[in-house]
Each structure stands twice: as C-alpha cells, then as structure tokens.
Write a protein that holds these residues in place. Structure first.
Motif, PDB file in Angstrom:
ATOM      1  N   GLY A 230       0.829  -1.210   0.000  1.00  0.00           N
ATOM      2  CA  GLY A 230       0.000   0.000   0.000  1.00  0.00           C
ATOM      3  C   GLY A 230       0.858   1.250   0.000  1.00  0.00           C
ATOM      4  O   GLY A 230       1.694   1.438   0.883  1.00  0.00           O
TER       5      GLY A 230
ATOM      6  N   SER B 139      -0.587   7.536   2.218  1.00  0.00           N
ATOM      7  CA  SER B 139       0.255   8.479   2.973  1.00  0.00           C
ATOM      8  C   SER B 139       1.092   7.758   4.022  1.00  0.00           C
ATOM      9  O   SER B 139       2.257   8.124   4.248  1.00  0.00           O
ATOM     10  CB  SER B 139      -0.608   9.568   3.619  1.00  0.00           C
ATOM     11  N   CYS B 140       0.551   6.702   4.637  1.00  0.00           N
ATOM     12  CA  CYS B 140       1.341   5.982   5.644  1.00  0.00           C
ATOM     13  C   CYS B 140       2.437   5.145   4.983  1.00  0.00           C
ATOM     14  O   CYS B 140       3.595   5.196   5.417  1.00  0.00           O
ATOM     15  CB  CYS B 140       0.448   5.106   6.515  1.00  0.00           C
TER      16      CYS B 140
ATOM     17  N   GLU C   3       1.616  -1.605  -4.732  1.00  0.00           N
ATOM     18  CA  GLU C   3       0.420  -0.743  -4.695  1.00  0.00           C
ATOM     19  C   GLU C   3      -0.614  -1.248  -5.698  1.00  0.00           C
ATOM     20  O   GLU C   3      -0.321  -1.372  -6.890  1.00  0.00           O
ATOM     21  CB  GLU C   3       0.825   0.707  -5.009  1.00  0.00           C
ATOM     22  N   ALA C   4      -1.814  -1.505  -5.192  1.00  0.00           N
ATOM     23  CA  ALA C   4      -2.877  -2.058  -6.045  1.00  0.00           C
ATOM     24  C   ALA C   4      -3.296  -1.093  -7.151  1.00  0.00           C
ATOM     25  O   ALA C   4      -3.604  -1.512  -8.271  1.00  0.00           O
ATOM     26  CB  ALA C   4      -4.084  -2.436  -5.191  1.00  0.00           C
TER      27      ALA C   4
ATOM     28  N   GLY D 101      -2.921   6.651  -2.489  1.00  0.00           N
ATOM     29  CA  GLY D 101      -4.101   6.313  -1.691  1.00  0.00           C
ATOM     30  C   GLY D 101      -5.049   7.498  -1.597  1.00  0.00           C
ATOM     31  O   GLY D 101      -5.329   8.164  -2.602  1.00  0.00           O
ATOM     32  N   GLY D 102      -5.487   7.789  -0.382  1.00  0.00           N
ATOM     33  CA  GLY D 102      -6.472   8.858  -0.178  1.00  0.00           C
ATOM     34  C   GLY D 102      -5.853  10.238  -0.010  1.00  0.00           C
ATOM     35  O   GLY D 102      -6.552  11.174   0.386  1.00  0.00           O
TER      36      GLY D 102
ATOM     37  N   VAL E 119      -1.359  -7.247  -3.543  1.00  0.00           N
ATOM     38  CA  VAL E 119      -0.987  -8.361  -2.676  1.00  0.00           C
ATOM     39  C   VAL E 119      -2.248  -9.198  -2.488  1.00  0.00           C
ATOM     40  O   VAL E 119      -3.270  -8.704  -2.009  1.00  0.00           O
ATOM     41  CB  VAL E 119      -0.404  -7.865  -1.340  1.00  0.00           C
TER      42      VAL E 119
ATOM     43  N   HIS F 149      -8.217   1.523   5.821  1.00  0.00           N
ATOM     44  CA  HIS F 149      -9.334   0.862   6.504  1.00  0.00           C
ATOM     45  C   HIS F 149     -10.124   0.008   5.529  1.00  0.00           C
ATOM     46  O   HIS F 149      -9.896   0.026   4.321  1.00  0.00           O
ATOM     47  CB  HIS F 149     -10.210   1.870   7.259  1.00  0.00           C
TER      48      HIS F 149
ATOM     49  N   PHE G 215     -10.315  -3.118  -1.319  1.00  0.00           N
ATOM     50  CA  PHE G 215      -8.952  -3.607  -1.171  1.00  0.00           C
ATOM     51  C   PHE G 215      -8.436  -3.400   0.255  1.00  0.00           C
ATOM     52  O   PHE G 215      -7.481  -4.022   0.655  1.00  0.00           O
ATOM     53  CB  PHE G 215      -8.000  -2.890  -2.139  1.00  0.00           C
TER      54      PHE G 215
ATOM     55  N   MET H 118      -4.297   3.480   8.707  1.00  0.00           N
ATOM     56  CA  MET H 118      -5.694   3.175   9.045  1.00  0.00           C
ATOM     57  C   MET H 118      -6.020   1.692   9.043  1.00  0.00           C
ATOM     58  O   MET H 118      -7.065   1.296   9.553  1.00  0.00           O
ATOM     59  CB  MET H 118      -6.630   3.943   8.124  1.00  0.00           C
TER      60      MET H 118
ATOM     61  N   ARG I 223     -11.644   6.566  13.786  1.00  0.00           N
ATOM     62  CA  ARG I 223     -11.076   7.212  12.599  1.00  0.00           C
ATOM     63  C   ARG I 223     -10.845   8.684  12.936  1.00  0.00           C
ATOM     64  O   ARG I 223     -11.452   9.219  13.871  1.00  0.00           O
ATOM     65  CB  ARG I 223     -11.998   7.058  11.405  1.00  0.00           C
TER      66      ARG I 223
ATOM     67  N   GLY J  36     -10.713  11.060  10.226  1.00  0.00           N
ATOM     68  CA  GLY J  36     -11.186  11.918   9.142  1.00  0.00           C
ATOM     69  C   GLY J  36     -10.027  12.654   8.488  1.00  0.00           C
ATOM     70  O   GLY J  36      -8.903  12.145   8.463  1.00  0.00           O
TER      71      GLY J  36
HETATM   72  O1  AHZ Z   1      -4.775   1.068  -3.196  1.00  0.00           O
HETATM   73  C1  AHZ Z   1      -4.623   1.109  -1.788  1.00  0.00           C
HETATM   74  C2  AHZ Z   1      -4.122   2.465  -1.279  1.00  0.00           C
HETATM   75  O2  AHZ Z   1      -3.328   3.139  -2.225  1.00  0.00           O
HETATM   76  C3  AHZ Z   1      -3.493   0.197  -1.312  1.00  0.00           C
HETATM   77  N1  AHZ Z   1      -3.891  -1.217  -1.136  1.00  0.00           N
HETATM   78  C4  AHZ Z   1      -4.969  -1.684  -0.460  1.00  0.00           C
HETATM   79  N2  AHZ Z   1      -4.991  -3.034  -0.502  1.00  0.00           N
HETATM   80  C5  AHZ Z   1      -3.924  -3.434  -1.206  1.00  0.00           C
HETATM   81  C6  AHZ Z   1      -3.398  -4.705  -1.604  1.00  0.00           C
HETATM   82  N3  AHZ Z   1      -2.263  -4.738  -2.336  1.00  0.00           N
HETATM   83  C7  AHZ Z   1      -1.621  -3.578  -2.690  1.00  0.00           C
HETATM   84  N4  AHZ Z   1      -3.997  -5.854  -1.252  1.00  0.00           N
HETATM   85  C8  AHZ Z   1      -3.205  -2.270  -1.610  1.00  0.00           C
HETATM   86  N5  AHZ Z   1      -2.086  -2.344  -2.340  1.00  0.00           N
HETATM   87  O3  AHZ Z   1      -3.151   0.685  -0.027  1.00  0.00           O
HETATM   88  C9  AHZ Z   1      -3.243   2.110  -0.053  1.00  0.00           C
HETATM   89  C10 AHZ Z   1      -3.872   2.556   1.271  1.00  0.00           C
HETATM   90  O4  AHZ Z   1      -3.812   3.938   1.304  1.00  0.00           O
HETATM   91  P1  AHZ Z   1      -4.884   4.782   2.154  1.00  0.00           P
HETATM   92  O5  AHZ Z   1      -4.664   6.213   1.864  1.00  0.00           O
HETATM   93  O6  AHZ Z   1      -6.235   4.226   1.964  1.00  0.00           O
HETATM   94  O7  AHZ Z   1      -4.469   4.385   3.685  1.00  0.00           O
HETATM   95  P2  AHZ Z   1      -3.521   5.106   4.751  1.00  0.00           P
HETATM   96  O8  AHZ Z   1      -3.661   4.314   6.005  1.00  0.00           O
HETATM   97  O9  AHZ Z   1      -2.131   5.347   4.206  1.00  0.00           O
HETATM   98  O10 AHZ Z   1      -4.188   6.537   4.919  1.00  0.00           O
HETATM   99  C11 AHZ Z   1      -5.466   6.641   5.456  1.00  0.00           C
HETATM  100  C12 AHZ Z   1      -5.940   8.065   5.314  1.00  0.00           C
HETATM  101  C13 AHZ Z   1      -7.150   8.372   6.144  1.00  0.00           C
HETATM  102  S1  AHZ Z   1      -8.549   7.418   6.094  1.00  0.00           S
HETATM  103  C14 AHZ Z   1      -9.295   8.436   7.251  1.00  0.00           C
HETATM  104  C15 AHZ Z   1     -10.680   8.183   7.709  1.00  0.00           C
HETATM  105  O11 AHZ Z   1     -11.380   7.377   7.045  1.00  0.00           O
HETATM  106  O12 AHZ Z   1     -11.069   8.755   8.731  1.00  0.00           O
HETATM  107  N6  AHZ Z   1      -8.518   9.428   7.626  1.00  0.00           N
HETATM  108  C16 AHZ Z   1      -7.312   9.411   7.017  1.00  0.00           C
HETATM  109  C17 AHZ Z   1      -6.270  10.461   7.281  1.00  0.00           C
END
Ligand code: AHZ
Length: 309
Positions: A72, A75-76, A97-98, A104-105, A170, A222, A226, A274, A284, A286
């Motif tokens: 993934g 941002s994390c 990265e899928a 991501g977000g 993955v 979260h 995916f 997340m 969460r 937000g």
């Molecule tokens: O495409 C997904 C995204 O880019 C990727 N991913 C998920 N499943 C995968 C898999 N294989 C490969 N099986 C996969 N890649 O993982 C990335 C997750 O990025 P994200 O931005 O969704 O998660 P994060 O934890 O880095 O950031 C969360 C940001 C949020 S959500 C939130 C809320 O809902 O309150 N608040 C914040 C700041």
C-alpha cells in the motif's frame, strides 16, 4: 499524404541519451521559436519496449528477494518508505500498490477539498521532506494535498534502493510455521496484476507471483474493496481472533492511538496507518493526516529494530 518509408535503425543503434537532440545538447530555451528545424532523435519501436521490459523484469528478478515489502502506497506507506530508505540504503525495499496511481487517499485533504491538514507535531515531517505549509496554531495546512503526495512520492522513488510495483495487488501472505501451536511468521507476499486479481471469478488459471522478505509492512487503509487486506487475511488464517472494526470519528483519540499502536502484529508483519484501526477497533480521524506520517515514522522504526538485532 504519401506514405513515408522509415529506414529501420540498426539493432545496435545507440540508445539516445536524455536531453540530447539530434546529437546536440540543447536547452528548452534554445528549442523555443525554432520548431521548423525541430526533430526528435530517431528510434526503433522495439528500443522503447526493451527499455521498459528489461528494467521491469530485472527489478522483478532482483526484488523477488527483498528486505522489506510495504503493502500500500498511501500516505502511511509512503512515509514509511521514505524513513526506511533514508535510514538504510543497504536494504532493498519493494512497495506493492494495487492502484495505478500511488498515493491512496492523500490526493485531496477531505471530501473533495484541496488543502491538507496536519496536526502538530507532524509538521516536523513536512519540514523533513520540504513541503511548505501555513501555520494555524495547533495544526498546519499544506495548500494542496497533492503537493504533499507528489513530493513524498518523488523523494521515495528517487532512492536507488526502492522499487514501486504499482497496478499490482498483494493477494495473500507467505507464511512459515513459527511454533507448535499453529502460529506463523510472515515471510513474504503473494502478488498479481490488479487487473488479473479483479478477474479471478471469470477467468481461469491465473496463478500469482511471490516476493520473499523477512519484514512486511502493511498499510492498506481501513476496510474497503482492497483495504485492511493483511489483517483480514490474518483473521481468516486464524492468526488474529477477530477484527475490532474501525470506530466513529474522534480526531484527538484516533491520531494518538494510530501512532502509538503501530507495531508488529504477528512475527514479520508490521501494520501502520488506518489498517490498524480495523485491528484494534480504533476511531477514525477523518481529514487530518499527521497520524499517517508519524505512523510511517514508527513503522520504519519497528522494522529497523528487526534488522538491528
Ligand atoms: O490502493 C490502496 C491504497 O493506495 C493500497 N492497497 C490496499 N490493498 C492493497 C493490496 N495490495 C496492494 N492488497 C493495496 N495495495 O493501499 C493504499 C492505502 O492507502 P490509504 O490512503 O487508503 O491508507 P492510509 O492508512 O495510508 O491513509 C489513510 C488516510 C485516512 S482514512 C481516514 C478516515 O477514514 O477517517 N482518515 C485518514 C487520514
């Protein structure tokens, strides 16, 4: 228009060097206003194919044994990759990265708004990667989330020890027995092109590929189509009892919890961002991204502890 015959370039024609045009090094300014005389360096199509495929398959071969796989590139995951690659140029880091577009977000701040909020002390991470921000007391604001994401992406991709495999999912975790009670250690990931992974129900014979690594860091966000991939798989392989399930929004509680709880969940698998909220039943936060950056800092620290013993 009459058909113009193009003379094929000899097989051993030199590969043109970036910035060299028709044998002369020109700047953009020198090109301007001189378009009549303009022409690209000649090329044979196969050179383009080979320039891409030779590198991709060499990387696939090289990274089949990685030191760390980050699942993934949100941002994390990107913050984790930045810290690890900066700290240890000797470690081979694969990011899976899928999506086609990593980030991501984090391309928007929240809803469809541009600005990205980070609560202090995560402003330290913005200074570290050189992203400008405005002060707002307890938090800072980056004028566009895409400025954060494009900057960290460019930094991460510039490290020679990092390879991003995007449009790749993955699909499973590689496991090894860890004890006599059925416990496992995670020893790698099972991958497939995302477009293939999406068609397992209507096509046959689409076995996956694998990457072995002693440390996997899962940051898949979260739950969603995916999201929360690794922790859901840990439940179905009976390594986690049940997921706590992400709770409602509480910025103050959520951001502290996510950073503090970033950890190795089962041997060989660290979870950050997340995805963790699903494990622990954390709130969460937000649209505030400080915890994602600092969870990345902590995930990198946890991973390095494994390599430092
Ligand atoms: O495409 C997904 C995204 O880019 C990727 N991913 C998920 N499943 C995968 C898999 N294989 C490969 N099986 C996969 N890649 O993982 C990335 C997750 O990025 P994200 O931005 O969704 O998660 P994060 O934890 O880095 O950031 C969360 C940001 C949020 S959500 C939130 C809320 O809902 O309150 N608040 C914040 C700041």
């Amino acid at each position: 228009l009459p058909h113009k015959t193009i003379t094929p370039i000899a097989k051993d024609a030199p590969v043109p060097v970036a910035g060299v045009m028709n044998g002369s090094t020109k700047t953009i300014e020198e090109m301007a206003g001189n378009w009549e005389a303009f022409s690209f360096s000649a090329i044979r199509e196969s050179q383009v194919s080979r320039a891409m495929t030779s590198r991709y398959f060499a990387d696939l071969n090289d990274y089949a044994e990685s030191d760390i796989v980050i699942v993934g590139a949100g941002s994390c995951g990107l913050s984790t990759a930045y810290c690890l690659a900066k700290a240890r140029s000797d470690l081979k880091i694969a990011i899976i990265e899928a999506g086609v577009a990593p980030g991501g977000g984090a391309w928007l701040g929240g809803q469809l708004f541009s600005a990205m909020v980070m609560r202090k002390p995560a402003d330290a991470f913005l200074r570290e990667i050189g992203v400008p921000y405005e002060e707002e007391g307890a938090f800072v604001v980056v004028k566009h989330a895409a400025l954060f994401t494009s900057t960290i992406l460019s930094k991460v991709l510039s490290f020679p020890n990092v390879k991003l495999f995007n449009a790749t999912s993955v699909e499973d975790l590689i496991t090894r027995p860890a004890d006599a009670q059925g416990g496992v250690r995670i020893a790698g990931v099972v991958t497939n092109w995302t477009l293939v992974a999406m068609h397992h129900d209507d096509q046959s014979c689409m076995d996956p590929n694998t990457i072995n690594a002693p440390v996997i860091i899962s940051t898949t966000g979260h739950d969603g189509p995916f999201g929360a991939f690794s922790v859901k798989r840990l439940v179905s392989m009976q390594q986690l009892g049940a997921l706590g399930g992400m709770r409602g929004l509480d910025m103050n509680t959520a951001e502290n919890a996510i950073v503090k709880r970033t950890r190795e969940i089962v041997p060989g698998l660290i979870v950050g961002g997340m995805e963790l909220s699903e494990v622990d039943g954390a709130n969460r936060m937000g649209p505030t991204f400080g915890a994602m950056a600092l969870s990345g800092v902590k995930a990198a620290e946890e991973a390095l502890k494994i390599f430092d013993v």
